[in-house]
Design an enzyme around this catalytic site. Structure first.
Site, PDB file in Angstrom:
ATOM      1  N   ASP A 315       0.838  -1.196   0.000  1.00  0.00           N
ATOM      2  CA  ASP A 315       0.000   0.000   0.000  1.00  0.00           C
ATOM      3  C   ASP A 315       0.871   1.243   0.000  1.00  0.00           C
ATOM      4  O   ASP A 315       2.100   1.172   0.140  1.00  0.00           O
ATOM      5  CB  ASP A 315      -1.016  -0.008   1.138  1.00  0.00           C
ATOM      6  CG  ASP A 315      -0.385   0.178   2.510  1.00  0.00           C
ATOM      7  OD1 ASP A 315       0.845   0.415   2.594  1.00  0.00           O
ATOM      8  OD2 ASP A 315      -1.106   0.079   3.511  1.00  0.00           O
ATOM      9  N   ASN A 323      -4.369  12.622   0.623  1.00  0.00           N
ATOM     10  CA  ASN A 323      -5.767  13.002   0.391  1.00  0.00           C
ATOM     11  C   ASN A 323      -6.132  14.265   1.173  1.00  0.00           C
ATOM     12  O   ASN A 323      -6.804  15.165   0.646  1.00  0.00           O
ATOM     13  CB  ASN A 323      -6.708  11.856   0.793  1.00  0.00           C
ATOM     14  CG  ASN A 323      -6.848  10.799  -0.294  1.00  0.00           C
ATOM     15  OD1 ASN A 323      -6.756  11.113  -1.483  1.00  0.00           O
ATOM     16  ND2 ASN A 323      -7.068   9.561   0.103  1.00  0.00           N
ATOM     17  N   ASP A 332      -6.981  10.000  -6.210  1.00  0.00           N
ATOM     18  CA  ASP A 332      -7.474   9.070  -7.235  1.00  0.00           C
ATOM     19  C   ASP A 332      -6.517   9.000  -8.416  1.00  0.00           C
ATOM     20  O   ASP A 332      -6.253   7.920  -8.974  1.00  0.00           O
ATOM     21  CB  ASP A 332      -8.860   9.493  -7.721  1.00  0.00           C
ATOM     22  CG  ASP A 332      -9.945   9.250  -6.681  1.00  0.00           C
ATOM     23  OD1 ASP A 332      -9.668   8.529  -5.691  1.00  0.00           O
ATOM     24  OD2 ASP A 332     -11.067   9.754  -6.866  1.00  0.00           O
ATOM     25  N   GLU A 358      -6.030   2.275  -0.626  1.00  0.00           N
ATOM     26  CA  GLU A 358      -4.715   2.416  -1.265  1.00  0.00           C
ATOM     27  C   GLU A 358      -3.927   1.115  -1.243  1.00  0.00           C
ATOM     28  O   GLU A 358      -2.726   1.100  -1.518  1.00  0.00           O
ATOM     29  CB  GLU A 358      -3.907   3.517  -0.557  1.00  0.00           C
ATOM     30  CG  GLU A 358      -3.384   3.159   0.816  1.00  0.00           C
ATOM     31  CD  GLU A 358      -4.382   3.387   1.935  1.00  0.00           C
ATOM     32  OE1 GLU A 358      -3.940   3.523   3.086  1.00  0.00           O
ATOM     33  OE2 GLU A 358      -5.602   3.445   1.658  1.00  0.00           O
TER      34      GLU A 358
END
Length: 450
Positions: A315, A323, A332, A358
């Site tokens: 990840d 974010n 995104d 993620e």
């Protein structure tokens, strides 16, 4: 004088004798004629000039369902259906009054109310002076023939305007094919007449497939299913096909009728829908459900063979901060670019999925732990040295290898534990599960991924 009288009486007796003989002979002939008409297989009726019934035979009674008492003195209007156009009756009477024979077809009604078709010939009967004194109607019940004609017309219409249709004899030699058949296969009817459907074989089906098809067809008289054929130009395409055996009265197969349509577009849409159902809509990688199926199959293959495989979970480090600081649109975009970069490093047999958020997983078939570690380190380094959507990001990775007795959950648990230890170790690193590390010392370079 007396002798003359005797001669005259003898002559009278002779004349009377001959007359009686003539009457007897005439009566006999009339009786024979009556029996012939009465027992005729066609319905017969005699009417006067106004159409009132004077005589009907037994067949007429059988067809209409009425008794003689109900018919004598009546007109044929009592058996009219009310559905025959008035123009037909107008033509009928104009023809008869002109002294000509009329023939045609009428839709009549039995006493039971049932409609039936008759083919009729009505003939004027003349006396010695040439005057018409009666009409004789001879009728044949053609209801069944009309039904068959209508069915044939309907079948002909369906044959020419419906689905692709192929008709063969009992030996599977082609006898008929319609335009829809030509549209799908490219073959015109004259090009396939006398040949068998073997010319359409695609090579995609085994001998067992055709054996089962024939077993179903001959045992039940019908088969339907999906089949791949080859057209005139060599293209292979899928069909939905229905084959029916047509038998004669003795139960022997007389023909086979095949009806089919091209399902290539349906198959394409099904494949696209299936593909979409297995993909993550943001990144284009496989989704979790699809990856679970792939991992489950990999475990099954490994159980049944000497093949092995490895599992990698990774990840993005501190993705929540990305974010929060740059917005979810940036997040995104990074996820999508990351999936593209990783996919560019995979073999065609490797499977990448977005596990959630993620977090991603990679399934590496036929790959031992040593090769997986090398691959993971190279991938980690590439991402760390690049920019995604203008930002630097790093990855933490956990890896494990299949071991005998593993199931999907146990492998995921080990890989996830390795990922947790990678994060605890400071992130931006690759960690193998502890059991795999213990086993790694016995592996050789030949087992590693290149």
């Amino acid at each position: 004088m007396t002798e003359a009288r005797v001669g005259t009486m003898a002559e009278v007796e002779s004349i009377l004798g001959h007359a009686w003989d003539d009457i007897t002979s005439l009566r006999k002939r009339f009786s024979q004629l009556y029996i012939a008409v009465e027992q005729s297989p066609v319905a017969t009726a005699i009417t006067d000039l106004k159409g009132r019934i004077e005589f009907v035979n037994q067949r007429f009674l059988d067809v209409t369902g009425y008794s003689r008492e109900e018919l004598i003195g009546q007109t044929p209007a009592m058996i009219q259906s009310g559905e025959t156009p008035s123009e037909v009756y107008r033509d009928l009477w104009q023809t008869l009054r002109a002294g000509r024979v009329w023939q045609g077809e009428l839709l009549n009604r039995r006493k039971s109310g049932e409609l039936y078709w008759e083919a009729e010939v009505i003939t004027p009967v003349r006396n010695d002076e040439g005057d018409v004194v009666n009409f004789v109607a001879v009728k044949e019940d053609i209801t069944e023939r009309k039904r068959q004609e209508n069915e044939l017309k309907l079948m002909a219409t369906a044959f020419e305007t419906g689905q692709a249709t192929l008709i063969t004899d009992a030996e599977m030699r082609i006898e008929r094919a319609n335009q829809a058949f030509t549209d799908i296969t490219g073959y015109r009817e004259h090009e396939v007449l006398g040949k068998t459907p073997r010319i359409f074989k695609s090579g995609r089906h085994s001998a067992d497939f055709y054996a089962e098809l024939w077993e179903d067809l001959l045992s039940t008289g019908h088969w339907q299913g999906e089949i791949w054929n080859r057209n005139k130009y060599g293209d292979i395409y899928p069909l939905w096909q229905s084959i029916t055996a047509v038998c004669d009265d003795a139960g022997r197969v007389r023909n086979f009728v095949s009806v089919f349509h091209n399902i290539a577009e349906r198959k394409r849409m099904e494949s696209e829908l299936e593909r979409q159902a297995t993909l993550d809509h943001l990144t284009g990688a496989y989704n979790r459900r699809a990856f679970d199926d792939a991992l489950r199959e990999a475990v099954l293959r490994a159980e049944l063979s000497d093949e092995t495989f490895s599992l990698l979970i990774f990840d993005i480090d501190h993705f929540k901060q990305v974010n929060d600081r740059h917005g979810h649109d940036t997040g995104d975009a990074i996820l999508k670019q990351l999936a593209d970069r990783v996919a560019g490093n995979l073999r065609s047999t490797d499977i990448l999925s977005r596990w959630g958020g993620e977090e991603f997983t990679i399934l590496l078939p036929d790959t031992r732990l040593r090769g997986t570690r090398t691959f993971a380190e190279r991938l980690r380094g590439q991402i760390a040295e690049s920019r995604l959507h203008g930002l630097r990001i790093t990855l933490s990775m956990g890896i494990t290898e299949y071991r005998l007795g593993d199931d999907m959950d146990s492998m995921l648990a080990r890989a996830d534990e390795a990922l947790y230890r990678a994060k605890s170790a400071g992130r931006n690193c690759v960690v193998a599960d502890e059991c795999a590390v213990a086993d790694e010392g016995v592996m050789t370079d030949e087992t590693a991924r290149h």
